[in-house]
Design a protein around this motif. Sequence first.
Motif, PDB file in Angstrom:
ATOM      1  N   THR A 164       0.811  -1.220   0.000  1.00 30.19           N
ATOM      2  CA  THR A 164       0.000   0.000   0.000  1.00 30.19           C
ATOM      3  C   THR A 164       0.845   1.272   0.000  1.00 30.19           C
ATOM      4  O   THR A 164       0.304   2.373  -0.040  1.00 30.19           O
ATOM      5  CB  THR A 164      -0.936   0.032   1.223  1.00 30.19           C
ATOM      6  OG1 THR A 164      -0.146  -0.094   2.418  1.00 30.19           O
ATOM      7  CG2 THR A 164      -1.952  -1.096   1.162  1.00 30.19           C
ATOM      8  N   MET A 168      -5.768   7.198   0.694  1.00 31.00           N
ATOM      9  CA  MET A 168      -4.937   6.515   1.688  1.00 31.00           C
ATOM     10  C   MET A 168      -5.798   5.774   2.700  1.00 31.00           C
ATOM     11  O   MET A 168      -5.431   4.695   3.181  1.00 31.00           O
ATOM     12  CB  MET A 168      -4.022   7.526   2.371  1.00 31.00           C
ATOM     13  CG  MET A 168      -2.943   8.085   1.457  1.00 31.00           C
ATOM     14  SD  MET A 168      -2.028   9.456   2.203  1.00 31.00           S
ATOM     15  CE  MET A 168      -1.033   8.600   3.417  1.00 31.00           C
ATOM     16  N   GLN A 216      -8.639   4.373   2.035  1.00 33.06           N
ATOM     17  CA  GLN A 216      -9.076   3.139   1.369  1.00 33.06           C
ATOM     18  C   GLN A 216      -7.968   2.093   1.385  1.00 33.06           C
ATOM     19  O   GLN A 216      -8.224   0.904   1.613  1.00 33.06           O
ATOM     20  CB  GLN A 216      -9.505   3.438  -0.074  1.00 33.06           C
ATOM     21  CG  GLN A 216     -10.825   4.183  -0.217  1.00 33.06           C
ATOM     22  CD  GLN A 216     -12.007   3.369   0.259  1.00 33.06           C
ATOM     23  OE1 GLN A 216     -12.327   3.349   1.447  1.00 33.06           O
ATOM     24  NE2 GLN A 216     -12.672   2.692  -0.644  1.00 33.06           N
ATOM     25  N   LYS A 217      -6.735   2.528   1.145  1.00 30.82           N
ATOM     26  CA  LYS A 217      -5.622   1.582   1.159  1.00 30.82           C
ATOM     27  C   LYS A 217      -5.385   1.031   2.568  1.00 30.82           C
ATOM     28  O   LYS A 217      -5.095  -0.157   2.730  1.00 30.82           O
ATOM     29  CB  LYS A 217      -4.354   2.249   0.611  1.00 30.82           C
ATOM     30  CG  LYS A 217      -4.399   2.476  -0.895  1.00 30.82           C
ATOM     31  CD  LYS A 217      -3.054   2.778  -1.491  1.00 30.82           C
ATOM     32  CE  LYS A 217      -2.612   4.184  -1.225  1.00 30.82           C
ATOM     33  NZ  LYS A 217      -1.374   4.530  -1.955  1.00 30.82           N
ATOM     34  N   SER A 269     -13.380   1.424  -4.577  1.00 37.16           N
ATOM     35  CA  SER A 269     -12.779   2.652  -5.131  1.00 37.16           C
ATOM     36  C   SER A 269     -13.754   3.813  -5.230  1.00 37.16           C
ATOM     37  O   SER A 269     -13.461   4.806  -5.894  1.00 37.16           O
ATOM     38  CB  SER A 269     -12.165   2.354  -6.505  1.00 37.16           C
ATOM     39  OG  SER A 269     -13.085   1.704  -7.342  1.00 37.16           O
ATOM     40  N   SER A 284      -5.211   6.851  -6.877  1.00 33.96           N
ATOM     41  CA  SER A 284      -5.492   5.925  -5.775  1.00 33.96           C
ATOM     42  C   SER A 284      -6.191   4.672  -6.289  1.00 33.96           C
ATOM     43  O   SER A 284      -5.949   3.564  -5.807  1.00 33.96           O
ATOM     44  CB  SER A 284      -6.358   6.619  -4.720  1.00 33.96           C
ATOM     45  OG  SER A 284      -5.701   7.744  -4.187  1.00 33.96           O
ATOM     46  N   ASP A 299      -3.625   2.437  -7.760  1.00 31.83           N
ATOM     47  CA  ASP A 299      -2.836   1.777  -6.715  1.00 31.83           C
ATOM     48  C   ASP A 299      -3.621   0.642  -6.063  1.00 31.83           C
ATOM     49  O   ASP A 299      -3.070  -0.435  -5.788  1.00 31.83           O
ATOM     50  CB  ASP A 299      -2.421   2.794  -5.655  1.00 31.83           C
ATOM     51  CG  ASP A 299      -1.412   3.810  -6.180  1.00 31.83           C
ATOM     52  OD1 ASP A 299      -0.841   3.577  -7.261  1.00 31.83           O
ATOM     53  OD2 ASP A 299      -1.208   4.841  -5.512  1.00 31.83           O
ATOM     54  N   LEU A 300      -4.927   0.880  -5.792  1.00 30.11           N
ATOM     55  CA  LEU A 300      -5.759  -0.166  -5.191  1.00 30.11           C
ATOM     56  C   LEU A 300      -5.811  -1.407  -6.077  1.00 30.11           C
ATOM     57  O   LEU A 300      -5.690  -2.542  -5.592  1.00 30.11           O
ATOM     58  CB  LEU A 300      -7.175   0.361  -4.956  1.00 30.11           C
ATOM     59  CG  LEU A 300      -7.422   1.173  -3.688  1.00 30.11           C
ATOM     60  CD1 LEU A 300      -8.784   1.851  -3.756  1.00 30.11           C
ATOM     61  CD2 LEU A 300      -7.346   0.286  -2.456  1.00 30.11           C
ATOM     62  N   ILE A 330      -2.694  -3.522  -6.070  1.00 28.72           N
ATOM     63  CA  ILE A 330      -2.632  -4.367  -4.873  1.00 28.72           C
ATOM     64  C   ILE A 330      -3.499  -5.607  -5.058  1.00 28.72           C
ATOM     65  O   ILE A 330      -3.072  -6.738  -4.769  1.00 28.72           O
ATOM     66  CB  ILE A 330      -3.083  -3.575  -3.629  1.00 28.72           C
ATOM     67  CG1 ILE A 330      -2.127  -2.414  -3.354  1.00 28.72           C
ATOM     68  CG2 ILE A 330      -3.176  -4.487  -2.416  1.00 28.72           C
ATOM     69  CD1 ILE A 330      -2.684  -1.380  -2.381  1.00 28.72           C
TER      70      ILE A 330
END
Length: 581
Positions: free
Chosen positions: A128, A145, A147-148, A168, A175, A178-179, A182
């Motif tokens: 994350t 952040m 959410q992560k 999301s 973001s 990035d999610l 992951i």
Amino acid sequence: MTPIVEAAGLRKTFHDRDIGDVTAIDGLSLCVGQGELTALVGPDGAGKTTLMRMFAGLLKPDQGSLTVLGIDVARRPQAVQDRISYMPQRFGLYEDLSVQENLDLYADLHGVPADQRRDRFGRMLEMTDMARFTERPAGKLSGGMKQKLGLACTLVRSPDLLLLDEPSVGVDPLSRRDLWKIVHQLVEDEGLSVIVSTSYMDEAERCAQVHVMHEGRMLAEGTPATLRARAHGLTLVATPPAGTPARDLQARLIDAPDAIIDAVPRGGNVRFIRRPDADPARLADLLEGASSQTRCEELEDSFMILLREQDRAAEPLVAQAEPDRPPGDGKPVIVVRDLVRKFGDFTAVASTSFEVARGEIFGLLGPNGAGKTTTFRMLCGLLPATSGQLEVAGRNLRVARAQARARIGYVSQKFALYGNLSVRQNLEFFGGAYGLGGKMLRDRIRDAVEQFDLDPAAQSGLLPAGYKQRLAMATGLLHRPEILFLDEPTSGIDPLARRAFWRRITALAKGGVTVIITTHFMEEAEYCDRIAIQDAGEMLAIGTPQQVRDMAGHAGARDMNSAFIAIVEAGRKRRDAQAAA
């Protein structure tokens, strides 16, 4: 492939004392394979969240059978919960606790042994990119952040199945990217089975299997390629004549349901879906000289076709434009000069300047924590500026805040509705707050109910997200404001509801209403006359959508999503270089 979830003939009904029984899941069956990334998609009220809660053992089916990980969920819900991780739409972070303390708390709640925590925490913080922020309170993180961190807390133990309900919603493109990195990493490296519900069709496109739901039933299922094939041969892209905004051509097309299934502006053009039996002469009339050519179909095209087939009543409503307002004197209706807002030592907005003309749709874009909502609240007179010049509707907000507020409408991120009141009662309350009464208020409520297709007796707290958004818009427009502020109004609503929303906005702008909007859907920037991109309180770019795409260079020339990411990342590299110098 071994099924990880099997459902047959599922049914779930909720009872409401005001409206009676509501069937959320209606005879639904599905099978989800192990080690796959699976998507649930559907319009608001389709039953996605109810189904996810049944998978998690939080709701018991009224009828039908459901096994998760080979376990009968109705008989042994705890056995399922011991082996899954579930991240609901509103994940419960403890905002007064630090990032590390939240991780520790969830590890305690899930009984993660102490000897496993260091490795697991390290992996989650690395994935994350939050190892630098372990001491920061969760309440001081940006939306992305949070959410992560929510995902990291969900995964403090290693589950056999991960359930993500709209992970999301409300986060920016960076973001979101990035999610999904992951999630894909978890599927590829750990063979994790993941079921995700989403309003973003580009997210569903990345999944191995997609299940399309509508009113508690399964409309279609299969791979993205299989579902895309439904739109084959029906998808086109039109280039408007010089001087014609793409949104005007889009509005003309979407207002013709006899020939057009869907239309949306993108990259300065209009992507549309024709009906299979559309008369070529009728299409030519609608295009009015715009050139068109075929294009590759996308999952969203098939999704829109499926929904239109199911519910013709869901055709976007043609919003009535406000009566044309008298032409202005050529002066901008919003003037911002060197605007600054500080909270103690923290600068939320740094020396921002721009102007907005009457009847313009102006988009304010930026990552979570960029300062957009702070800028909005200052423009609405809800928050004083630390310094700078700020004029709205010809009023200086430093000395005439109340007079300016009387001429604006505001729809906030989390629609400020009273959930225990009916639709009519909410309209009556907000109308009274705007100074309306008597016959004028009754007439405005009648018009709003008709235009936004609302049920006056419905309890607002029980409405699906798309209908809440309609009601919030109706309350913000009751007093017919000159300027309408919309703070992420389409967050969490499906593509069908977004089309109807934007059709109303373009009609309002045509009638002379000025619209200022923040959004995380980059496709919506294409409806704007101009957009500005902020990050860390700083203005990075401003101009027409095409000008902003050009500013991003080659990487962003194709679409607004990649342009946004390129501009924000370039701005952050520049700031990092300046800080290091």
